[in-house]
Design a protein around this motif. Structure first.
Motif, PDB file in Angstrom:
ATOM      1  N   ASP A 290       0.806  -1.214   0.000  1.00 46.05           N
ATOM      2  CA  ASP A 290       0.000   0.000   0.000  1.00 46.05           C
ATOM      3  C   ASP A 290       0.845   1.272   0.000  1.00 46.05           C
ATOM      4  O   ASP A 290       0.719   2.134   0.867  1.00 46.05           O
ATOM      5  CB  ASP A 290      -0.964   0.005   1.197  1.00 46.05           C
ATOM      6  CG  ASP A 290      -2.017  -1.067   1.055  1.00 46.05           C
ATOM      7  OD1 ASP A 290      -2.588  -1.185  -0.043  1.00 46.05           O
ATOM      8  OD2 ASP A 290      -2.256  -1.803   2.029  1.00 46.05           O
ATOM      9  N   THR A 292       1.939   4.413  -2.693  1.00 49.50           N
ATOM     10  CA  THR A 292       1.541   4.958  -3.987  1.00 49.50           C
ATOM     11  C   THR A 292       2.456   6.138  -4.330  1.00 49.50           C
ATOM     12  O   THR A 292       2.858   6.888  -3.441  1.00 49.50           O
ATOM     13  CB  THR A 292       0.040   5.350  -3.970  1.00 49.50           C
ATOM     14  OG1 THR A 292      -0.257   6.075  -5.152  1.00 49.50           O
ATOM     15  CG2 THR A 292      -0.308   6.222  -2.787  1.00 49.50           C
ATOM     16  N   TYR A 311      -2.062   4.342   5.655  1.00 47.03           N
ATOM     17  CA  TYR A 311      -2.298   3.906   7.043  1.00 47.03           C
ATOM     18  C   TYR A 311      -1.172   4.290   7.994  1.00 47.03           C
ATOM     19  O   TYR A 311      -0.971   3.654   9.032  1.00 47.03           O
ATOM     20  CB  TYR A 311      -2.575   2.391   7.108  1.00 47.03           C
ATOM     21  CG  TYR A 311      -3.495   1.916   6.010  1.00 47.03           C
ATOM     22  CD1 TYR A 311      -4.661   2.632   5.711  1.00 47.03           C
ATOM     23  CD2 TYR A 311      -3.204   0.787   5.263  1.00 47.03           C
ATOM     24  CE1 TYR A 311      -5.505   2.217   4.689  1.00 47.03           C
ATOM     25  CE2 TYR A 311      -4.038   0.363   4.246  1.00 47.03           C
ATOM     26  CZ  TYR A 311      -5.191   1.084   3.955  1.00 47.03           C
ATOM     27  OH  TYR A 311      -6.004   0.678   2.941  1.00 47.03           O
ATOM     28  N   VAL A 312      -0.400   5.313   7.610  1.00 46.22           N
ATOM     29  CA  VAL A 312       0.680   5.802   8.470  1.00 46.22           C
ATOM     30  C   VAL A 312       0.583   7.322   8.480  1.00 46.22           C
ATOM     31  O   VAL A 312       0.277   7.932   7.460  1.00 46.22           O
ATOM     32  CB  VAL A 312       2.046   5.357   7.901  1.00 46.22           C
ATOM     33  CG1 VAL A 312       3.178   6.066   8.592  1.00 46.22           C
ATOM     34  CG2 VAL A 312       2.208   3.848   8.014  1.00 46.22           C
ATOM     35  N   SER A 313       0.837   7.945   9.625  1.00 43.17           N
ATOM     36  CA  SER A 313       0.821   9.404   9.672  1.00 43.17           C
ATOM     37  C   SER A 313       2.129   9.963   9.123  1.00 43.17           C
ATOM     38  O   SER A 313       3.217   9.488   9.458  1.00 43.17           O
ATOM     39  CB  SER A 313       0.597   9.844  11.129  1.00 43.17           C
ATOM     40  OG  SER A 313       1.392  10.967  11.425  1.00 43.17           O
ATOM     41  N   ALA A 350      -3.978  13.023  -5.585  1.00 45.32           N
ATOM     42  CA  ALA A 350      -3.139  11.964  -5.006  1.00 45.32           C
ATOM     43  C   ALA A 350      -3.414  11.830  -3.519  1.00 45.32           C
ATOM     44  O   ALA A 350      -3.949  12.738  -2.881  1.00 45.32           O
ATOM     45  CB  ALA A 350      -1.667  12.291  -5.238  1.00 45.32           C
ATOM     46  N   PHE A 351      -3.028  10.702  -2.962  1.00 36.63           N
ATOM     47  CA  PHE A 351      -3.179  10.459  -1.536  1.00 36.63           C
ATOM     48  C   PHE A 351      -2.188  11.340  -0.776  1.00 36.63           C
ATOM     49  O   PHE A 351      -1.003  11.365  -1.113  1.00 36.63           O
ATOM     50  CB  PHE A 351      -2.905   8.981  -1.248  1.00 36.63           C
ATOM     51  CG  PHE A 351      -3.433   8.528   0.069  1.00 36.63           C
ATOM     52  CD1 PHE A 351      -4.772   8.195   0.220  1.00 36.63           C
ATOM     53  CD2 PHE A 351      -2.600   8.446   1.174  1.00 36.63           C
ATOM     54  CE1 PHE A 351      -5.263   7.787   1.445  1.00 36.63           C
ATOM     55  CE2 PHE A 351      -3.093   8.037   2.405  1.00 36.63           C
ATOM     56  CZ  PHE A 351      -4.431   7.709   2.538  1.00 36.63           C
ATOM     57  N   THR A 352      -2.662  12.090   0.226  1.00 42.38           N
ATOM     58  CA  THR A 352      -1.778  13.052   0.907  1.00 42.38           C
ATOM     59  C   THR A 352      -1.244  12.530   2.242  1.00 42.38           C
ATOM     60  O   THR A 352      -0.321  13.099   2.800  1.00 42.38           O
ATOM     61  CB  THR A 352      -2.489  14.394   1.179  1.00 42.38           C
ATOM     62  OG1 THR A 352      -3.465  14.198   2.207  1.00 42.38           O
ATOM     63  CG2 THR A 352      -3.162  14.924  -0.068  1.00 42.38           C
ATOM     64  N   GLY A 353      -1.855  11.443   2.772  1.00 45.03           N
ATOM     65  CA  GLY A 353      -1.412  10.923   4.070  1.00 45.03           C
ATOM     66  C   GLY A 353      -0.118  10.139   3.936  1.00 45.03           C
ATOM     67  O   GLY A 353       0.184   9.606   2.869  1.00 45.03           O
ATOM     68  N   ALA A 387      -0.492   0.721  15.114  1.00 41.83           N
ATOM     69  CA  ALA A 387      -1.892   1.033  14.810  1.00 41.83           C
ATOM     70  C   ALA A 387      -2.736  -0.229  14.739  1.00 41.83           C
ATOM     71  O   ALA A 387      -3.922  -0.176  14.433  1.00 41.83           O
ATOM     72  CB  ALA A 387      -1.967   1.794  13.487  1.00 41.83           C
ATOM     73  N   GLY A 388      -2.126  -1.393  15.034  1.00 41.68           N
ATOM     74  CA  GLY A 388      -2.863  -2.651  15.037  1.00 41.68           C
ATOM     75  C   GLY A 388      -3.121  -3.220  13.655  1.00 41.68           C
ATOM     76  O   GLY A 388      -4.065  -3.980  13.451  1.00 41.68           O
ATOM     77  N   LEU A 389      -2.289  -2.824  12.698  1.00 45.31           N
ATOM     78  CA  LEU A 389      -2.486  -3.339  11.329  1.00 45.31           C
ATOM     79  C   LEU A 389      -1.576  -4.533  11.056  1.00 45.31           C
ATOM     80  O   LEU A 389      -0.482  -4.613  11.577  1.00 45.31           O
ATOM     81  CB  LEU A 389      -2.200  -2.232  10.308  1.00 45.31           C
ATOM     82  CG  LEU A 389      -3.164  -1.059  10.322  1.00 45.31           C
ATOM     83  CD1 LEU A 389      -2.623   0.102   9.513  1.00 45.31           C
ATOM     84  CD2 LEU A 389      -4.531  -1.482   9.775  1.00 45.31           C
TER      85      LEU A 389
END
Lengths: 389, 86
Positions: A290, A292, A311-313, A350-353, A387-389
């Protein structure tokens, strides 16, 4: 081979043997866009010029004349270096100097005769976008595709329009097709920051501006070059090449020295960086799930790569990498001083996180790149586990 | 259009609202993904307005729209559909 006038004047002959002409790459530093450590030659030029060129170069007395002479020598040097890079004949009086990119852009825009409109895209730097508002002319927004290429087709219907754009995007690395604009015969103000020093400079510009940090020069110098084929003229008298309140002469000497000493290395550094970034992308995409990437993977600056890890800050990622000794930038909203996601990523959809902006400094080795990837992989799995992933 | 499920992620910063959405998608897939499912995420982190639509494009979900939260409280509701291929 161009004459190395600045080099001879400011770099002590005894120390030349140990110098490489390349700015240093401190271990773990991957934010070349945010500035580079100065090469030994550049530091020497800065120090020596500081001792000689502290007076106001506009003064008639001999202290002022000395500063003016050094400024003028630097303009000649910059003209020669930029001529070689951009494959064009520039003379010293076509080189102007400003303290900031904004003051350079606003001043340059006033020099285009008969302009009634300005066209720019949403992915230019915020300083450039802000500068476009200053002349108070109607604006045309150019659209961008998902890879960050500016769509020039809207220019077909426009006359008397100044096009303002970056030769390449400094966040995502995508290189624009300047030649596409030429078919419309419109004047173009190009910001070539991160291109000069790293990649060939395409033709097709009327006026070029570039932050000297792009090639390892000191902060506080923006160089403007006027294409002799353009009908642009300096909007205010600038006999010393000064824009506005002027520039620190010692910094200009250092900027010219940095470019002269880098010149013989540009082609080699470009090829190395391009491969390093290819390697970075390939490792990141296989070793992290995951992830990108933003920007054109092929038609790009050699040293820039931009990715978002889901899924990460972004803040946690950058802080944790810094704790491990790796310095990178991020376009995520949660990074302390912005609190807004990168306008470039937003414009691209685009995804910004979890965003990482990586830009390789000169002299970067494959080992450095590999240790960065190792650190990113470890950090991402740690943060995702938390984060429990 | 009323979501089958609301995820209230208000007060949580990025990437938590997107993680919640990803978990909902995994759960839906684990349940067989027999029917399309409409999920609403309530979030007040401003990054959600960009990242939820971008996540949908990356993960094969369909971003439907932004709505006012059903409790008329703070934040924004983002409505997403997981489309069943069956």
């Amino acid at each position: 081979m161009i004459p190395r006038s600045i080099f001879v004047q400011f770099v002590h002959p005894d120390s030349v043997g140990s110098m490489t002409g390349l700015p240093g790459a401190p271990r773990g530093y991957f934010d070349a866009v945010g500035g580079m450590e100065l090469a030994a030659e550049t530091v020497q030029a800065l120090n020596r010029a500081s001792l000689l060129a502290w007076a106001d170069p506009a003064r008639v007395h001999h202290f002022g004349s000395q500063a003016a002479l050094l400024a003028s020598t630097s303009r000649s040097s910059l003209a020669r270096s930029l001529s070689e890079i951009a494959d064009i004949e520039l003379s010293a009086d076509q080189i102007y100097l400003a303290a900031t990119p904004s003051s350079a852009a606003v001043w340059a825009m006033e020099g285009f005769p008969g302009i009634t409109r300005i066209a720019h895209s949403p992915i230019e730097t915020l300083a450039l976008i802000d500068s476009c508002q200053k002349p108070g002319l109607p604006l045309t927004a150019l659209s961008v595709d998902g890879l960050g290429h500016v769509d020039m087709s809207a220019l077909a219907d426009l006359a008397d329009t100044l096009v303002v754009l970056q030769a390449a995007n400094i966040e995502i690395g995508t290189v624009q097709n300047l030649a596409d604009i030429n078919t419309f015969e419109l004047p173009v103000l190009v910001d070539a920051t991160q291109v000069i020093g790293h990649a060939p400079m395409p033709s097709g510009w009327s006026v070029l501006m570039v932050n000297a940090q792009s090639w390892g020069g000191p902060a506080g110098v923006t160089v403007i070059a006027a294409n002799p084929g353009s009908d642009w003229a300096p909007p205010t008298l600038a006999p010393l090449g000064w824009v506005g309140d002027g520039v620190n002469v010692a910094s200009v000497v250092a900027a010219a020295t940095a470019l002269e000493t880098l010149l013989p290395h540009i082609t080699e550094q470009q090829a190395l960086a391009y491969d390093h970034v290819e390697h970075l992308r390939s490792r990141l995409s296989t070793e992290i799930s995951d992830v990108t990437f933003a920007g054109d993977p092929v038609q790009r600056l050699p040293h820039i790569i931009n990715c978002s890890v889901l899924y990460v800050s972004g803040e946690a990622l950058v802080s944790e990498l810094d704790r491990r000794g790796f310095a990178v930038a991020s376009g995520s909203a949660c990074i302390a001083d912005s609190d807004r996601a990168s306008h470039v990523l937003v414009a691209l959809g685009a995804f910004t996180g979890g965003n990482l902006r990586i830009s390789l400094p000169f002299g970067c080795m494959r080992d450095d790149v590999d240790s960065l990837v190792d650190a990113i992989v470890t950090t991402v799995s740690q943060l995702r586990a938390e984060a429990g992933l | 259009m009323t979501p089958d499920l609301w995820l209230d992620e208000r007060g949580r910063r990025c990437p938590i609202p997107v993680i919640a959405l990803a978990r909902a998608q995994t759960q839906w897939a684990n349940e067989g993904a027999a029917h399309s499912r409409l999920v609403g995420v309530l979030a007040d982190d401003p990054a959600a307005q960009y990242d939820i639509p971008a996540w949908c494009r990356l993960k094969g979900a369909e971003f439907i729209c932004e709505v006012t939260p059903p409790d008329a409280g703070l934040g924004t509701g983002y409505v997403v559909r997981f489309n069943s291929e069956k």
